[in-house]
Design an enzyme around this catalytic site. Structure first.
Site, mmCIF file in Angstrom:
data_model
loop_
_atom_site.group_PDB
_atom_site.id
_atom_site.type_symbol
_atom_site.label_atom_id
_atom_site.label_comp_id
_atom_site.label_asym_id
_atom_site.label_seq_id
_atom_site.Cartn_x
_atom_site.Cartn_y
_atom_site.Cartn_z
ATOM 1 N N HIS A 1 26.772 46.530 41.953
ATOM 2 C CA HIS A 1 26.402 47.773 41.201
ATOM 3 C C HIS A 1 26.854 48.971 42.434
ATOM 4 C CE1 HIS A 1 22.647 47.568 43.784
ATOM 5 N NE2 HIS A 1 22.635 48.909 43.983
ATOM 6 N N ASP B 1 24.123 40.141 40.853
ATOM 7 C CA ASP B 1 24.643 41.522 41.222
ATOM 8 C C ASP B 1 25.143 41.357 42.724
ATOM 9 O OD1 ASP B 1 24.798 44.243 41.380
ATOM 10 O OD2 ASP B 1 22.670 44.792 42.076
ATOM 11 N N SER C 1 21.178 48.883 49.394
ATOM 12 C CA SER C 1 21.995 47.947 48.343
ATOM 13 C C SER C 1 23.144 47.505 49.065
ATOM 14 C CB SER C 1 22.354 48.662 47.154
ATOM 15 O OG SER C 1 21.196 48.998 46.442
#
Length: 334
Positions: free
Chosen positions: A177, A207, A286
């Site tokens: 993402h 992810d 992230s």
């Protein structure tokens, strides 16, 4: 060169005296002149010369040196384990040592990269929240326009995340993402080198995305990965990344759970078999590494739990175990 005589061997007697110019002794009265019997030659007496003195001196010195060596040493002290323990304890009490988290972060730091995706600015609520957070962290007004523009001046910074180098050829793990929808990706290495990167692989179920940097530092150091097979709740961990674009930032905590599941706020995706941890993480973390106290990568930070739309940390974060993450690069480490 002539050597000087060590001692004299001159004869002693009347002949020698005459030769030295001594007066002749008068004849004794009443004794006719008769031929003199040859005088007995006296044996020369031994006289120490320089060579003998040198030998004697050497012998004395040798005996003295031997005595010094053989003489029992007085006042010597043999170190014992107690002495060593006392010295170590004194050092620990007087020296300031880095914390385990600081040492772990120092080990992983050369392998952590800042990942920036460029493209058309997104207008989703998530993108706006992240943008406001980055601006506030930099001391700018929440709605200030992006200051980072991609080469060519057409694309703006859409999002910032983190990555970790796992192969010295410039292979980087990050979250999908972070780079999804980006038209251009740029990574910044620990030494400040900026390089374009391309997406070479994805693993949507976890992810994860794999990047290949197009330019590398001369001394790129890949991270060391560690199996999570023996990981337990309560183990200390450190998260390193670029929350809201600033960093590298370090936060420490513990593993608070294993084999957790997480569904994204939009309900579009559910992730499983996650490591739950309580080290602070925010948007921008992230894709960064979750490491142990040896600086070894246990997982890739991927999400934070928050029942609101603020997307800020409230104490629960999730990471994809490194076993799953490494398979995205086609090289499972264990």
């Amino acid at each position: 060169m002539r050597r000087p005589a060590f001692y004299s061997r001159s004869p002693r007697g009347p002949q020698g005296a005459a030769e030295r110019g001594a007066p002749d002794a008068p004849d004794a009265p009443g004794i006719p002149d008769t031929p003199a019997a040859p005088a007995a030659v006296a044996a020369p007496r031994w006289q120490p010369g320089r060579r003998s003195f040198g030998l004697l001196l050497a012998l004395v010195l040798a005996m003295g040196a031997t005595g010094i060596v053989m003489w029992p040493k007085q006042g010597t002290h043999t170190l014992t384990q107690k002495d060593i323990d006392s010295a170590v304890l004194r050092t620990l009490q007087t020296a300031t040592l880095p914390s385990p988290a600081a040492k772990a972060a120092d080990i992983i730091r050369p392998s952590v990269v800042r990942v920036v995706g460029y493209g058309t600015e997104k207008t989703t609520p998530e993108a706006k929240t992240e943008k406001r957070g980055r601006n506030l962290a930099k001391g700018k007004p929440p709605e200030a326009p992006p200051e980072s523009v991609a080469p060519g001046g057409q694309q703006v910074e859409r999002g910032v995340g983190t990555g970790v180098v796992i192969v010295d050829k410039g292979i980087i793990l990050t979250n999908l993402h972070v780079v999804a929808g980006a038209e251009t990706v740029k990574v910044t290495f620990a030494d400040g080198l900026e390089a374009p990167a391309i997406v070479t692989g994805v693993q949507p179920e976890n992810d994860l995305a794999v990047l290949q940097a197009q330019k590398l530092p001369d001394d790129l150091i890949p991270a060391t990965m560690r199996s999570t097979a023996d990981l337990q709740p309560g183990d200390q961990v450190v998260a390193v990344g670029f929350p809201f674009g600033i960093g590298p930032s370090v936060s420490a905590g513990v593993v608070s759970g294993l084999k957790r599941s997480f569904r994204s706020p939009e309900g579009k995706q559910e992730l499983g078999n996650l490591i739950q941890f309580d080290a602070a993480a925010n948007p921008g973390n992230s894709g960064g590494p979750l490491i142990n106290m040896n600086g070894e990568v246990l997982g890739i930070v991927t999400a934070i739990l928050n029942p609101t739309q603020q997307r800020t940390f409230i104490g629960i974060g999730f990471a994809v175990p490194i076993e799953n993450a490494a398979t995205a690069a086609g090289s499972p480490p264990f």
